[in-house]
Every structure is written in structure tokens, then in C-alpha cells.
Design a protein around this motif. Structure first.
Motif, short mmCIF file in Angstrom:
data_model
loop_
_atom_site.label_atom_id
_atom_site.label_comp_id
_atom_site.label_asym_id
_atom_site.label_seq_id
_atom_site.Cartn_x
_atom_site.Cartn_y
_atom_site.Cartn_z
N THR A 18 0.88 -1.17 0.00
CA THR A 18 0.00 0.00 0.00
C THR A 18 0.92 1.22 0.00
OG1 THR A 18 -0.11 0.34 2.41
CG2 THR A 18 -1.60 -1.32 1.46
N PRO A 19 0.36 2.44 -0.12
CA PRO A 19 1.23 3.62 -0.04
C PRO A 19 1.99 3.72 1.28
CG PRO A 19 -0.86 4.22 -1.02
CD PRO A 19 -1.01 2.80 -0.54
N GLN A 20 1.48 3.07 2.34
CA GLN A 20 2.15 3.15 3.64
C GLN A 20 2.99 1.91 3.97
OE1 GLN A 20 -1.33 3.90 3.43
NE2 GLN A 20 -0.69 6.04 3.17
N ILE A 21 2.70 0.78 3.36
CA ILE A 21 3.32 -0.49 3.74
C ILE A 21 4.12 -1.07 2.58
CG2 ILE A 21 2.91 -2.86 4.54
CD1 ILE A 21 0.32 -1.84 5.81
N SER A 22 5.36 -1.46 2.86
CA SER A 22 6.19 -2.14 1.87
C SER A 22 6.89 -3.32 2.53
CB SER A 22 7.22 -1.18 1.26
OG SER A 22 7.98 -0.55 2.27
N MET A 23 7.29 -4.29 1.70
CA MET A 23 7.95 -5.50 2.18
C MET A 23 9.17 -5.78 1.31
SD MET A 23 6.16 -6.75 4.76
CE MET A 23 6.75 -8.44 4.83
N ALA A 24 10.18 -6.43 1.91
CA ALA A 24 11.37 -6.82 1.15
C ALA A 24 11.85 -8.18 1.64
CB ALA A 24 12.48 -5.79 1.30
N VAL A 25 12.41 -8.94 0.73
CA VAL A 25 13.09 -10.20 1.04
C VAL A 25 14.53 -10.04 0.59
CG1 VAL A 25 13.21 -12.67 0.61
CG2 VAL A 25 10.99 -11.55 0.79
N ILE A 26 15.49 -10.33 1.48
CA ILE A 26 16.91 -10.08 1.20
C ILE A 26 17.71 -11.34 1.53
CG2 ILE A 26 18.93 -8.67 1.76
CD1 ILE A 26 16.91 -6.50 2.73
N TYR A 27 18.50 -11.79 0.56
CA TYR A 27 19.46 -12.88 0.82
C TYR A 27 20.86 -12.28 0.86
CZ TYR A 27 22.86 -16.51 -0.21
OH TYR A 27 23.97 -17.32 -0.18
N ASP A 28 21.65 -12.66 1.88
CA ASP A 28 23.04 -12.23 1.94
C ASP A 28 23.89 -13.31 2.60
OD1 ASP A 28 22.15 -11.93 4.55
OD2 ASP A 28 23.27 -10.10 4.92
N GLN A 29 25.19 -13.09 2.62
CA GLN A 29 26.16 -13.98 3.26
C GLN A 29 26.87 -13.15 4.33
OE1 GLN A 29 27.96 -14.91 -0.64
NE2 GLN A 29 27.43 -17.06 -0.27
N PRO A 30 26.29 -13.09 5.55
CA PRO A 30 26.67 -12.05 6.51
C PRO A 30 28.03 -12.21 7.14
CG PRO A 30 25.07 -13.55 7.48
CD PRO A 30 25.16 -13.91 6.03
N PHE A 31 28.52 -13.45 7.33
CA PHE A 31 29.77 -13.66 8.05
C PHE A 31 30.65 -14.64 7.28
CE2 PHE A 31 26.33 -13.18 11.24
CZ PHE A 31 26.69 -11.94 11.74
N GLY A 32 31.97 -14.53 7.49
CA GLY A 32 32.85 -15.47 6.82
C GLY A 32 34.29 -15.36 7.28
N VAL A 33 35.01 -16.46 7.13
CA VAL A 33 36.45 -16.52 7.38
C VAL A 33 37.06 -17.45 6.33
CG1 VAL A 33 38.30 -17.21 8.97
CG2 VAL A 33 36.21 -16.17 9.88
N ASP A 34 38.17 -17.03 5.73
CA ASP A 34 38.93 -17.88 4.80
C ASP A 34 40.41 -17.61 5.05
OD1 ASP A 34 36.99 -19.21 2.70
OD2 ASP A 34 36.25 -17.17 3.02
N VAL A 35 41.01 -18.42 5.92
CA VAL A 35 42.40 -18.23 6.33
C VAL A 35 43.14 -19.55 6.21
CG1 VAL A 35 43.90 -17.77 8.32
CG2 VAL A 35 41.92 -16.31 7.89
N SER A 36 44.36 -19.51 5.67
CA SER A 36 45.18 -20.73 5.56
C SER A 36 46.66 -20.34 5.63
CB SER A 36 44.90 -21.46 4.24
OG SER A 36 45.68 -22.62 4.14
N TYR A 37 47.39 -20.91 6.60
CA TYR A 37 48.81 -20.64 6.76
C TYR A 37 49.62 -21.73 6.05
CZ TYR A 37 48.04 -17.19 10.50
OH TYR A 37 47.67 -16.09 11.23
N PRO A 38 50.52 -21.35 5.15
CA PRO A 38 51.42 -22.34 4.57
C PRO A 38 52.53 -22.70 5.56
CG PRO A 38 52.00 -20.16 3.78
CD PRO A 38 50.78 -19.99 4.64
N GLY A 39 53.30 -23.73 5.23
CA GLY A 39 54.46 -24.06 6.04
C GLY A 39 54.32 -25.36 6.79
N ASP A 40 55.45 -25.91 7.19
CA ASP A 40 55.54 -27.16 7.94
C ASP A 40 55.25 -26.89 9.41
OD1 ASP A 40 56.23 -29.51 9.23
OD2 ASP A 40 58.12 -29.77 8.15
N PRO A 41 54.21 -27.51 9.99
CA PRO A 41 53.91 -27.24 11.40
C PRO A 41 55.03 -27.64 12.35
CG PRO A 41 52.61 -29.09 10.57
CD PRO A 41 53.25 -28.44 9.38
N ALA A 42 55.97 -28.47 11.90
CA ALA A 42 57.07 -28.90 12.78
C ALA A 42 58.11 -27.81 12.96
CB ALA A 42 57.72 -30.17 12.23
N VAL A 43 58.19 -26.85 12.01
CA VAL A 43 59.26 -25.84 12.07
C VAL A 43 58.72 -24.42 11.92
CG1 VAL A 43 61.09 -27.41 11.33
CG2 VAL A 43 59.73 -26.18 9.61
N THR A 44 57.41 -24.24 12.12
CA THR A 44 56.80 -22.91 12.10
C THR A 44 55.83 -22.80 13.27
OG1 THR A 44 54.93 -23.58 10.71
CG2 THR A 44 56.91 -22.78 9.58
#
Length: 389
Positions: free
Chosen positions: A87-113
Motif C-alpha cells: 500500500t502507499p504506507q506499507i512495503s515489504m522486502a526479502v533479502i538474501y546475503d552472506q553475513p559472516f565469513g572466514v577464509d584463512v590458511s597458513y602455509p608451512g611445515d607445522p614442525a618448524v613454524t
């Protein structure tokens, strides 16, 4: 003057601001679509390329200091939204997102790092249904529900973790529901809008499997089960969005977000008890409450073409000792964007360069810095395609 900033123009902030979001944030949980004029649908895409490297502290006299390259992994972001006036007073929305994230990778030998082999992945999807009620031309309220899915996998490896080197935890996908509520004040004659939105915390209960060196933890500690449940809350947050006309065809805008990350505790049972023999919520994460701000100017050059310039800032933490799973501390950024309108279509694109703050990843109790991360950056590129109907 520009009467309003379209959602596509706002996407130049959201999709290109991904590399400087607070804590684990990636989308800023933006609900600006609900303020779009008329009926509107849009699709957004972004690619973020961090350049994160660091150097081990000296592991032992005579050993070279290992150089970590490519610790922050590239990632993409998708978003979708549709808004309709009921209506002129009421509106609706549907929203898809990807709100959080982590992408971390350490190279190297765990025995000497200190951190070689350490990895972390966090994936998320969320669907928000939000409604808006216009009280009059100046005031409106909005609110809705948010459905969120998360999953994560973390491996701790390297000499910085001592006997826990080789530890892995898998947090199976879980969903939860929260809410948002807000209000806005507008003056259409000067394109002024001040909107405040509160996002509740959302609780997740992850089915959890922990191993050390591939061995299930119940074989290491018979008092534990083969699996357990880890309860985690994603943070509550407040977004403040402002815009106002400052000259003919010129708009100033700002976005401020504050998120309560101190309450995000990830404490799997074996990891927790391995710290000090007690179940006292020792966490894999160490993220402080924090805020981020973006300010900029938009300029309409013709009925079809407009552009934006913005700068962003995220405050540094209380010190530069940080979790190895997030080896930066604060940042600042510069972004540019453009929007082209042809018929019912609105096409937006943007680019943002972020300078990531120096940090020293630490482990142990008390904290001991194990490496130094300096002079790191990230580049994000995003685009949005919208249609009015």
C-alpha cells in the motif's frame, strides 16, 4: 538534486566494502532495499582478493624466520533482494546475503613454524524478511525476521599451539532465527534520510566433532563423547545509515556499524578443557566489540549516469595481539563506484582498496606473540544489476 541513493548505489558501498567490515562481517546486514522507490529487484556479486602475509618470530636460535604468504584467501559474495509496495504506507522486502565469513590458511611445515597448517573456514547464508510502515512523509518504522545458516571448520597447527598442534574441529551446519527493528526520519525535499536498525544476536547449536592428529578426542579423553554440541551466538549489532543532499545533483552519505563481538564465544568441549583442565568457555575466537564507518559523496552527471567516492575506517583493537585466525587489526579504505540507468535497469559497479592494520598473532596464556603481519592490503570489486517493475 539527487532525491535518493538507489539500492544499486548503496551496493557500491556494501559489495565493495567487504574487505573492511567489522569482525567477521561481510555484508554489514544491509536492509537499505526497504527504502527503494517503487517495486525493485536486484542481484549483487563481489570478488575480494586479500594480500595478507607475515613473518614468524624466531622459533629457535639459528632457525630462519618463516615467511607466510597468501594467508588470507580470495572469496566471493552473492546477494539478492526484492522489494514491493503493498500500500502507499506499507512495503515489504526479502533479502538474501552472506553475513559472516572466514577464509584463512597458513602455509608451512607445522614442525618448524609457529602456525604452518593452521586453517579456518566459516560459511554463512541468511534470508531476511523485513517490512516498513510509513507513519507520514517524515517518519517510518521497519522490522522483520532473519533466518541464518552457518558452518565452520578450524585446524590449529604449528609450534605455537604446543600439544594442540593438529587439533581440528568441525562445526556442522546449523540454523537459527533472530529479528531486526528500526526507524527512519526523512525529508524528501533535501534527500535527507537517517535510518537506525538493530539486529539481534542469533544462537546456533552446532553438532561438533573434534580430533587431534586425526584421532577422535574421546579416544584421547574417554570422559568425552565422540561428538558434542557447541553453542555460539552471532553478534547483535546496530547500523546507522545517513544521506543528505548537499548541492544540486550531489549527495553525501555515511554508514556506521557497531557489533558486539565480545559475546561471540566458540568453545568446543575438548579445546576448552585442554587449555587449563576446566570447562570455562575458552574460545577459538578473540574478537573485540568494534565499529566501522564509511562516508562518501555521490554525484549525478546525467539522468543515466552517476558516481560515488567513499572512504572507510575500522577502529583498531585495544592492542595488536590478535588471534592467528584473524591476523590484522583495524583498517582504512578508499572506494569508487559508478551507476548507469537504462530504462528499468540499474547497473552499478565499484572498486575498493583497503589497507589492513598491522598485527601480531599470539597464542598461550599469558599471550605470547608468535609472528608479525605488516603492510597488508585487500582489493574488492563488486557489481549490482537491478530492475524496477
Amino acid at each position: 538534486m539527487i532525491r535518493t541513493m538507489t539500492t544499486g548505489a548503496a551496493a557500491l558501498l556494501a559489495t565493495t566494502g567487504l574487505a573492511h567490515a567489522v569482525g567477521l562481517d561481510r555484508s554489514n546486514q544491509d536492509v537499505g532495499l526497504i527504502f527503494e522507490d517503487g517495486n525493485y529487484v536486484e542481484l549483487t556479486f563481489a570478488q575480494v582478493n586479500p594480500d595478507v602475509s607475515g613473518t614468524d618470530n624466531e622459533l629457535a636460535p639459528g632457525l630462519p624466520r618463516y615467511e607466510y604468504e597468501g594467508v588470507g584467501l580470495d572469496y566471493t559474495q552473492l546477494g539478492f533482494g526484492a522489494k514491493v509496495d503493498i500500500t502507499p504506507q506499507i512495503s515489504m522486502a526479502v533479502i538474501y546475503d552472506q553475513p559472516f565469513g572466514v577464509d584463512v590458511s597458513y602455509p608451512g611445515d607445522p614442525a618448524v613454524t609457529y602456525f604452518g597448517g593452521t586453517e579456518a573456514r566459516l560459511d554463512s547464508d541468511a534470508l531476511t524478511v523485513v517490512g516498513r510502515y510509513r507513519i507520514n512523509d517524515s517518519f517510518s518504522v521497519h522490522g522483520g525476521l532473519r533466518y541464518e545458516k552457518l558452518s565452520a571448520n578450524v585446524t590449529l597447527a604449528g609450534q605455537g599451539y604446543g600439544a594442540l598442534s593438529g587439533y581440528n574441529v568441525d562445526l556442522a551446519e546449523d540454523s537459527g532465527t533472530g529479528y531486526l527493528i528500526g526507524a527512519a526520519y526523512e525529508r524528501p525535499d533535501i534527500a535527507l534520510r537517517v535510518a537506525v536498525t538493530y539486529h539481534s544476536a542469533i544462537e546456533h547449536e552446532f553438532d561438533t566433532v573434534e580430533t587431534v592428529g586425526g584421532i577422535p578426542v574421546n579416544l584421547i579423553n574417554p570422559a568425552l563423547g565422540a561428538s558434542s554440541t557447541t553453542t555460539v551466538e552471532t553478534p547483535e549489532a546496530i547500523n546507522i545509515d545517513l544521506q543528505t543532499g548537499i548541492a544540486a545533483d550531489t549527495l553525501a552519505f555515511a554508514n556506521i556499524r557497531y557489533a558486539w563481538y565480545d559475546d561471540v564465544i566458540v568453545s568446543p568441549v575438548f579445546f576448552d578443557t585442554a587449555q587449563d583442565g576446566e570447562r570455562d568457555n575458552d574460545s577459538l575466537t578473540e574478537i573485540e566489540d568494534n565499529y566501522g564507518i564509511t562516508v562518501g559523496i555521490g554525484r549525478r552527471f546525467s539522468d543515466a549516469f552517476s558516481g560515488t567516492v567513499s572512504v572507510g575506517y575500522e577502529a583498531e583493537g585495544s592492542d595488536d595481539l590478535v588471534s592467528p585466525l584473524a591476523p590484522t587489526n583495524g583498517n582504512y579504505s578508499v572506494g569508487i563506484g559508478a551507476q548507469y540507468t537504462v530504462g528499468a535497469a540499474v547497473i552499478s559497479a565499484g572498486l575498493r582498496h583497503t589497507w589492513l592494520g598491522d598485527a601480531r598473532p599470539e597464542t598461550g596464556t599469558p599471550d605470547v606473540d608468535r609472528a608479525s603481519f605488516t603492510d597488508n592490503t585487500a582489493v574488492a570489486a563488486g557489481m549490482s544489476i537491478g530492475f524496477r517493475f
